[in-house]
Design a protein around this motif. Structure first.
Motif, mmCIF file in Angstrom:
data_model
loop_
_atom_site.group_PDB
_atom_site.id
_atom_site.type_symbol
_atom_site.label_atom_id
_atom_site.label_comp_id
_atom_site.label_asym_id
_atom_site.label_seq_id
_atom_site.Cartn_x
_atom_site.Cartn_y
_atom_site.Cartn_z
ATOM 1 N N GLY A 1 58.599 29.055 23.152
ATOM 2 C CA GLY A 1 59.831 28.717 23.852
ATOM 3 C C GLY A 1 59.581 28.879 25.335
ATOM 4 N N ALA A 2 60.236 28.062 26.165
ATOM 5 C CA ALA A 2 59.921 28.089 27.591
ATOM 6 C C ALA A 2 61.120 27.694 28.431
ATOM 7 C CB ALA A 2 58.749 27.153 27.884
ATOM 8 N N MET A 3 61.079 28.066 29.705
ATOM 9 C CA MET A 3 62.086 27.630 30.656
ATOM 10 C C MET A 3 61.888 26.150 30.965
ATOM 11 S SD MET A 3 63.954 30.327 31.289
ATOM 12 C CE MET A 3 63.656 30.780 29.584
ATOM 13 N N ALA A 4 62.987 25.454 31.209
ATOM 14 C CA ALA A 4 62.929 24.008 31.405
ATOM 15 C C ALA A 4 62.215 23.611 32.693
ATOM 16 C CB ALA A 4 64.342 23.429 31.396
ATOM 17 N N ASP A 5 62.158 24.531 33.687
ATOM 18 C CA ASP A 5 61.546 24.167 34.964
ATOM 19 C C ASP A 5 60.040 24.382 34.997
ATOM 20 O OD1 ASP A 5 61.582 26.924 34.919
ATOM 21 O OD2 ASP A 5 62.347 27.171 36.957
ATOM 22 N N LYS A 6 59.439 24.771 33.879
ATOM 23 C CA LYS A 6 57.997 24.971 33.824
ATOM 24 C C LYS A 6 57.290 23.640 33.580
ATOM 25 C CE LYS A 6 58.587 29.296 34.452
ATOM 26 N NZ LYS A 6 58.283 29.881 35.773
ATOM 27 N N ASP A 7 55.990 23.614 33.860
ATOM 28 C CA ASP A 7 55.174 22.432 33.584
ATOM 29 C C ASP A 7 54.806 22.462 32.105
ATOM 30 O OD1 ASP A 7 53.485 20.272 33.537
ATOM 31 O OD2 ASP A 7 52.219 20.954 35.186
ATOM 32 N N ILE A 8 55.783 22.131 31.278
ATOM 33 C CA ILE A 8 55.627 22.283 29.834
ATOM 34 C C ILE A 8 54.570 21.328 29.299
ATOM 35 C CG2 ILE A 8 56.831 22.110 27.615
ATOM 36 C CD1 ILE A 8 59.388 22.942 29.110
ATOM 37 N N ALA A 9 54.495 20.133 29.848
ATOM 38 C CA ALA A 9 53.499 19.169 29.378
ATOM 39 C C ALA A 9 52.085 19.726 29.542
ATOM 40 C CB ALA A 9 53.643 17.853 30.131
ATOM 41 N N ALA A 10 51.803 20.341 30.692
ATOM 42 C CA ALA A 10 50.476 20.914 30.917
ATOM 43 C C ALA A 10 50.208 22.075 29.963
ATOM 44 C CB ALA A 10 50.352 21.381 32.370
ATOM 45 N N ILE A 11 51.230 22.885 29.698
ATOM 46 C CA ILE A 11 51.085 23.998 28.759
ATOM 47 C C ILE A 11 50.755 23.483 27.362
ATOM 48 C CG2 ILE A 11 52.343 25.854 27.589
ATOM 49 C CD1 ILE A 11 53.866 26.270 30.239
ATOM 50 N N LEU A 12 51.472 22.471 26.919
ATOM 51 C CA LEU A 12 51.241 21.923 25.585
ATOM 52 C C LEU A 12 49.851 21.298 25.470
ATOM 53 C CD1 LEU A 12 54.748 20.304 24.964
ATOM 54 C CD2 LEU A 12 53.844 22.382 23.913
ATOM 55 N N ARG A 13 49.404 20.634 26.524
ATOM 56 C CA ARG A 13 48.052 20.055 26.490
ATOM 57 C C ARG A 13 46.996 21.142 26.365
ATOM 58 N NH1 ARG A 13 50.209 16.862 30.821
ATOM 59 N NH2 ARG A 13 50.741 14.751 30.100
ATOM 60 N N GLN A 14 47.206 22.264 27.053
ATOM 61 C CA GLN A 14 46.242 23.373 26.987
ATOM 62 C C GLN A 14 46.144 23.933 25.577
ATOM 63 O OE1 GLN A 14 44.353 24.889 29.410
ATOM 64 N NE2 GLN A 14 45.380 24.740 31.370
ATOM 65 N N MET A 15 47.288 24.046 24.906
ATOM 66 C CA MET A 15 47.319 24.726 23.610
ATOM 67 C C MET A 15 47.209 23.791 22.417
ATOM 68 S SD MET A 15 47.451 27.928 24.374
ATOM 69 C CE MET A 15 48.046 28.786 22.907
ATOM 70 N N ASP A 16 47.328 22.494 22.640
ATOM 71 C CA ASP A 16 47.287 21.545 21.529
ATOM 72 C C ASP A 16 46.016 21.657 20.675
ATOM 73 O OD1 ASP A 16 48.396 19.297 20.038
ATOM 74 O OD2 ASP A 16 46.818 18.091 20.961
ATOM 75 N N PRO A 17 44.839 21.847 21.278
ATOM 76 C CA PRO A 17 43.648 21.976 20.437
ATOM 77 C C PRO A 17 43.588 23.262 19.625
ATOM 78 C CG PRO A 17 43.072 21.370 22.703
ATOM 79 C CD PRO A 17 44.489 21.824 22.712
ATOM 80 N N ILE A 18 44.410 24.237 19.977
ATOM 81 C CA ILE A 18 44.333 25.563 19.352
ATOM 82 C C ILE A 18 45.380 25.736 18.262
ATOM 83 C CG2 ILE A 18 44.557 28.049 19.800
ATOM 84 C CD1 ILE A 18 43.557 27.478 22.639
ATOM 85 N N ILE A 19 46.608 25.279 18.508
ATOM 86 C CA ILE A 19 47.719 25.511 17.585
ATOM 87 C C ILE A 19 47.697 24.482 16.460
ATOM 88 C CG2 ILE A 19 50.222 25.714 17.355
ATOM 89 C CD1 ILE A 19 48.971 27.888 19.081
ATOM 90 N N ASP A 20 47.678 24.970 15.222
ATOM 91 C CA ASP A 20 47.692 24.084 14.058
ATOM 92 C C ASP A 20 49.104 23.774 13.580
ATOM 93 O OD1 ASP A 20 44.728 23.991 13.505
ATOM 94 O OD2 ASP A 20 45.056 26.159 13.397
ATOM 95 N N ARG A 21 50.010 24.717 13.774
ATOM 96 C CA ARG A 21 51.404 24.498 13.379
ATOM 97 C C ARG A 21 52.303 25.143 14.426
ATOM 98 N NH1 ARG A 21 53.415 23.001 8.343
ATOM 99 N NH2 ARG A 21 55.699 23.111 8.252
ATOM 100 N N TRP A 22 53.240 24.353 14.948
ATOM 101 C CA TRP A 22 54.126 24.808 16.008
ATOM 102 C C TRP A 22 55.483 25.222 15.451
ATOM 103 C CZ3 TRP A 22 52.923 25.067 21.263
ATOM 104 C CH2 TRP A 22 51.713 24.485 21.655
ATOM 105 N N TYR A 23 56.041 26.262 16.048
ATOM 106 C CA TYR A 23 57.383 26.742 15.725
ATOM 107 C C TYR A 23 58.152 26.790 17.045
ATOM 108 C CZ TYR A 23 54.877 28.198 11.521
ATOM 109 O OH TYR A 23 54.078 28.226 10.388
ATOM 110 N N PHE A 24 58.799 25.694 17.393
ATOM 111 C CA PHE A 24 59.510 25.596 18.663
ATOM 112 C C PHE A 24 60.873 26.277 18.534
ATOM 113 C CE2 PHE A 24 56.744 21.763 18.741
ATOM 114 C CZ PHE A 24 55.994 22.114 19.858
#
Length: 434
Positions: free
Chosen positions: A328-351
């Motif tokens: 979960g994250a604040m809306a003003d963060k660079d969420i797209a960059a965060i998701l790109r960083q973690m996409d190769p690592i996370i197998d199942r997301w719980y938003f």
């Protein structure tokens, strides 16, 4: 208003905006309160690593026998965590008394929630008979409320782009804001390995005593069992690694030792205090690994720079069958960059949704992730709270998996408020249908 909760609710409604940078209002109230410190003050600014740096300073100074006061923000669970006096969180009743003093002094001056509570915490520490005060900057540095206090030693940790709307959209602009905590003729420790030129230029312009990593102090951490540090006037060898885990903790620890070296005439510490401090410290939510099977990792990484360090630390842990990510994250963060960083690592997301209007909605996080992910087999779910998300992950996890809870302080705090999670192999979820 009788309780701390009453006062905090009042502070939230007092000012027309949640954030209004500037020192005039808060300085005027502080002068009315005759707020001052008669002991050394260390002020810590930076994008990431501030909390870890404050915790290390506190742990070492306590081990050396000094009476410390620490102000950090935000908190994970209870507001009282923001102020530690002699190693213990402040008592709510004492804080209420200090909030009353701020209210009596402010008159018709409107203060933000952060300004009001900062003044109360500074007042609590000012009257506590302390030997050292450690102040973490809330946002930026130059115009942050803690900067009304003239620091005896400024520490600037890593600098990256965050809060761009308020601080600027480049490292140079943000660096200038962070450098505002420096004072003429006093030590300014910069532990960022590649600091913005604006930081160096500002230190020279005001005549601060600039300490740069790689020039005035350095560390060696090639040995997996121990590391070494050298500064202008002292060296340490055979140091055990700090108990705080994470890819950048030696950088933070190096800045801490530089600050203590710079202040050694006023706050001397022994080599044993340094060793004990690094070995006994604790800071929940900073690559906090809950041992057992499966492994649970809690980290408040909430911007691309911090998430890159988290990804590096996760990679260094070795292989796991699956990684479940509660996010979960604040809306003003660079969420797209965060998701790109973690996409190769996370197998199942719980938003997860978070209990603040500043947060991004879980469904928006999921939609953005779906537009970014390169992993056809990854899955995701939506939840109303971090604890619901964690429980869902716990229901699916196997002993060879791991759960990573990361993002906002609200994300990690929402899990920790139920107690440090530990997944017993005999728990019902281990036998649930998958």
């Amino acid at each position: 208003m009788k309780t701390l909760a009453d006062w905090l609710a009042y502070c939230e409604q007092l000012h027309p905006t949640a954030i209004e940078l500037g020192l005039d209002r808060v300085r005027t109230v502080a002068q009315r309160m005759k707020l001052r410190f008669d002991c050394p003050v260390l002020t810590v600014a930076g994008t990431n690593g501030k909390g870890s740096t404050c915790a290390m300073l506190e742990a070492i100074l306590l081990q050396a026998g000094w009476r410390t006061g620490v102000y950090t923000s935000p908190h994970l669970i209870h507001f009282e965590e923001r102020c530690r006096i002699r190693g213990q969180s402040i008592d709510a009743a004492e804080l209420v008394g200090c909030l009353e003093q701020v209210e009596a002094a402010r008159g018709d001056i409107s203060l933000t929630y952060f300004e009001f509570t900062t003044l109360a915490i500074l007042q609590a520490m000012a009257r506590a008979g302390l030997d050292a005060v450690i102040l973490e900057v809330g946002l930026g540095g130059r115009l942050d409320a803690v900067n009304i206090i003239d620091t005896d030693c400024a520490i600037i940790t890593s600098i990256d782009i965050d809060h761009a709307a308020l601080l600027g959209d480049t490292r140079e602009k943000i660096g200038f804001e962070k450098a505002g905590i420096m004072r003429a003729g006093r030590p300014a420790i910069v532990s960022d390995p590649v600091p913005p030129q604006s930081v160096i230029d500002h230190a020279k312009a005001i005549g601060a005593d600039l300490w740069l990593l790689g020039r005035d102090f350095n560390y060696q951490g090639n040995n997996p069992q121990q590391w070494a540090w050298a500064g202008r006037g002292r060296r340490y060898s055979g140091l055990a690694y700090p108990t705080l885990r994470g890819a950048n903790q030696l950088i933070n620890a190096s800045g801490v030792l530089a600050a203590l070296d710079a202040l050694r005439a006023r706050l001397p510490v022994t080599a044993q205090a340094v060793r004990n401090g690094f070995g006994l410290m604790d800071l929940p939510g900073r690559f906090q690994v809950v041992s057992g099977h499966p492994v649970v990792i809690l980290d408040v990484a909430h911007n691309p720079h911090a998430v890159a360090a988290l990804a590096q630390s996760l990679d260094a842990m070795g292989s796991f069958l699956m990684t479940h990510g509660v996010f979960g994250a604040m809306a003003d963060k660079d969420i797209a960059a965060i998701l790109r960083q973690m996409d190769p690592i996370i197998d199942r997301w719980y938003f997860t949704d978070l209990p603040t209007p500043r947060a991004a909605k879980a469904q928006d996080l999921q939609a953005l992730w779906r537009s970014i992910t390169q992993r056809a087999g990854a899955a995701s779910e939506l939840f109303g709270s971090p604890m619901q998300a964690f429980n869902a992950a716990a229901a699916r996890v196997q002993p060879t998996d791991r759960i990573v809870c990361f993002g906002s302080f609200f994300t990690v705090g929402g899990v920790l408020e139920q107690g440090v999670p530990h997944l017993d192999s005999d728990a019902p979820w281990q036998h649930a249908d998958r």
